[in-house]
Design an enzyme around this catalytic site. Structure first.
Site, PDB file in Angstrom:
ATOM      1  N   SER A 183       0.798  -1.226   0.000  1.00 40.35           N
ATOM      2  CA  SER A 183       0.000   0.000   0.000  1.00 40.35           C
ATOM      3  C   SER A 183       0.829   1.274   0.000  1.00 40.35           C
ATOM      4  O   SER A 183       0.362   2.306  -0.462  1.00 40.35           O
ATOM      5  CB  SER A 183      -0.939  -0.002   1.209  1.00 40.35           C
ATOM      6  OG  SER A 183      -0.191   0.083   2.397  1.00 40.35           O
TER       7      SER A 183
ATOM      8  N   HIS B  22      -5.408  -4.918  -1.107  1.00 41.13           N
ATOM      9  CA  HIS B  22      -5.388  -3.717  -1.955  1.00 41.13           C
ATOM     10  C   HIS B  22      -5.552  -4.045  -3.440  1.00 41.13           C
ATOM     11  O   HIS B  22      -5.263  -3.197  -4.283  1.00 41.13           O
ATOM     12  CB  HIS B  22      -4.089  -2.931  -1.741  1.00 41.13           C
ATOM     13  CG  HIS B  22      -4.120  -2.092  -0.506  1.00 41.13           C
ATOM     14  ND1 HIS B  22      -4.776  -0.878  -0.446  1.00 41.13           N
ATOM     15  CD2 HIS B  22      -3.605  -2.311   0.721  1.00 41.13           C
ATOM     16  CE1 HIS B  22      -4.642  -0.375   0.772  1.00 41.13           C
ATOM     17  NE2 HIS B  22      -3.943  -1.224   1.507  1.00 41.13           N
TER      18      HIS B  22
ATOM     19  N   LYS C 298     -12.378  -2.730   1.635  1.00 40.65           N
ATOM     20  CA  LYS C 298     -11.726  -1.817   0.689  1.00 40.65           C
ATOM     21  C   LYS C 298     -12.578  -1.760  -0.584  1.00 40.65           C
ATOM     22  O   LYS C 298     -13.687  -1.233  -0.557  1.00 40.65           O
ATOM     23  CB  LYS C 298     -10.267  -2.220   0.482  1.00 40.65           C
ATOM     24  CG  LYS C 298      -9.462  -1.931   1.748  1.00 40.65           C
ATOM     25  CD  LYS C 298      -7.995  -2.269   1.688  1.00 40.65           C
ATOM     26  CE  LYS C 298      -7.303  -1.781   2.967  1.00 40.65           C
ATOM     27  NZ  LYS C 298      -6.456  -2.759   3.610  1.00 40.65           N
TER      28      LYS C 298
HETATM   29  C1  PLP Z   1      -6.231  -3.254   4.971  1.00 41.65           C
HETATM   30  C2  PLP Z   1      -5.354  -4.424   5.045  1.00 41.65           C
HETATM   31  C3  PLP Z   1      -5.554  -5.436   5.972  1.00 41.65           C
HETATM   32  C4  PLP Z   1      -6.617  -5.343   7.040  1.00 41.65           C
HETATM   33  O1  PLP Z   1      -7.891  -5.440   6.482  1.00 41.65           O
HETATM   34  P1  PLP Z   1      -9.172  -5.270   7.437  1.00 41.65           P
HETATM   35  O2  PLP Z   1     -10.243  -6.065   6.791  1.00 41.65           O
HETATM   36  O3  PLP Z   1      -9.455  -3.812   7.480  1.00 41.65           O
HETATM   37  O4  PLP Z   1      -8.799  -5.796   8.775  1.00 41.65           O
HETATM   38  C5  PLP Z   1      -4.740  -6.548   5.925  1.00 41.65           C
HETATM   39  N1  PLP Z   1      -3.754  -6.654   5.008  1.00 41.65           N
HETATM   40  C6  PLP Z   1      -3.509  -5.679   4.111  1.00 41.65           C
HETATM   41  C7  PLP Z   1      -2.414  -5.838   3.118  1.00 41.65           C
HETATM   42  C8  PLP Z   1      -4.291  -4.527   4.111  1.00 41.65           C
HETATM   43  O5  PLP Z   1      -4.032  -3.564   3.231  1.00 41.65           O
END
Ligand code: PLP
Length: 405
Positions: free
Chosen positions: A189, A217, A248
């Site tokens: 990210s 992502h 997301k």
């Molecule tokens: C956002 C994210 C998470 C966590 O996701 P949630 O469902 O919000 O707990 C885990 N791994 C990565 C790579 C992320 O970008």
């Protein structure tokens, strides 16, 4: 008792403020969307175009998802007040699991309250002290925590470096590891780059290792039909474990899953602690996520927009002298390098109605400060164009890029 601890915590909080590490949370006064209302210091609101949400498909406030969530609530109620294995599994949960497996082309899927929990619960049941995990140095915090909860030996390879991955795999094999699992984010990210999966899969085959990809992502928009990094590289069916989020691209609410080989998922249902000891996913989220997956398939043009916006925006900024990291995702890192400058530029852009975040040490390495711009299918081309022009005007005013000829 709390007396002395209160003083210690206050000192610690003051230190965070002094070091510029204290996180102020901005208050939104509207739902998440391309344009949002943010609270201002005087208690009013300001309208800004939002370039810092993970709302890649623009579904966070989509009417079809609101409707699907409302329908799920009226059909299934607010919640099940139970973990899955007691009385928290409904047709709706099974449908979502089947739907995710079908979408990702995997054998089976298990839901978690969050991808953080999926990563927290995926390693420990599968790997013991006779096993090894080989992890990318820039993996997400939830992978790092999940690995810590597991007794397997830990190896770390330099970010996206296949040569170093092979060195670590060799070390794990030489140490006599029974099972070896390679763990990587699909899209990272902070840099917006994609894990080099073809090299990872080849190395995994050579050293007889499993591959786990956290595609939070990427799921929903990357690859020709939104299946994520494995589709981007044509590696469907070659990844043993995919973890991803519903928070997301797929609607922005919350929830996550582990998807992959049937026996792996089956064992997780028996043994994964965040699954066994945490409440089942809320019906509203399950219903809306099923609808989000339908939308990805019904409106393929939607998933091409974030990456197209990112490409347009990057090339415009590069043209005038900004240093933009190469990106094939919805994430555009505009490198400023200097910490205070990056934060000041983000402030000035907000004044112009462009909401972006400056990232500085310790989130990114020292001297590598940047502004991360995240594109959404909800953005119009005009909004993306206006954001680029705002970057250019402020970049010139601050001496980050040269004046116009
Ligand atoms: C956002 C994210 C998470 C966590 O996701 P949630 O469902 O919000 O707990 C885990 N791994 C990565 C790579 C992320 O970008």
């Amino acid at each position: 008792m709390f007396g002395t601890m209160r003083d210690e915590l206050r000192t610690q909080l003051d230190e965070l403020r002094r070091d510029g590490l204290y996180k102020e949370e901005r208050i939104l006064a509207s739902p998440q969307d391309a344009t949002i209302q943010v609270r201002t210091r005087d208690g009013g609101t300001a309208e800004v175009v939002n370039f810092c949400a993970n709302n890649y498909l623009g579904l966070a406030n989509h009417p079809a998802l609101q409707e699907a969530a409302a329908r799920a609530v009226s059909e299934w109620g607010n919640g099940f007040a139970s973990v899955r294995f007691i009385c928290g599994t409904s047709d709706l949960h099974r449908t979502l699991e089947r739907r995710v497996s079908e979408f990702l082309g995997t054998e089976d899927t298990i839901l978690f309250a969050a991808a953080f929990d999926a990563n927290g619960g995926v390693f420990e049941p599968l790997l013991g002290e006779e096993d090894a995990i080989v992890s990318d140095a820039l993996n997400h915090a939830s992978i790092i925590d999940g690995v810590r909860l597991c007794k397997a030996a830990r190896y770390r390879y330099a970010h996206a470096d296949i040569d170093d991955l092979r060195v670590q795999l060799r070390a794990a094999r030489d140490a006599g590891a029974r099972r070896i699992l390679i763990a990587t984010d699909g899209v990272f990210s902070m840099d917006g780059d994609i894990a080099p999966l073809p090299g990872i899969v080849a190395a995994a085959e050579e050293f007889e290792a499993l591959v786990m990809v956290d595609d939070c992502h990427a799921t929903g928009y990357l690859g020709a039909t939104g299946r994520g990094t494995m589709e981007h590289f044509g590696l469907e069916g070659r990844i043993d474990i995919v973890t991803t989020t519903f928070g997301k691209a797929l609607g922005g609410a919350s929830g996550g899953c582990v998807s992959g080989r049937a026996e792996i998922v089956e064992l997780l249902r028996q043994r994964s602690r965040p699954y066994l000891f945490s409440n089942t996913l809320a019906p509203a989220i399950a219903g809306a996520t099923i609808r989000a997956l339908d939308l990805v398939e019904e409106e393929p043009e939607r998933l091409r927009r974030p990456v197209a916006h990112a490409a347009t925006f990057s090339s415009r900024l590069r043209e005038v002298g900004f240093d933009v990291l190469p990106t094939e995702t919805a994430i555009v890192p505009v490198m400023i390098y200097d910490e205070p400058k990056a934060l000041a530029l983000a402030d000035r852009l907000l004044e112009r109605g462009i909401y972006v975040i400056g990232f500085a040490y310790p989130v990114v390495p020292r001297g590598r400060a940047r502004i991360r711009v995240q594109m959404s299918a909800a953005h119009s081309s005009d909004q993306v164009h206006a954001a680029a022009e705002a970057f250019i005007a402020e970049g010139r005013a601050m001496g980050i890029i040269p004046e116009a000829e």
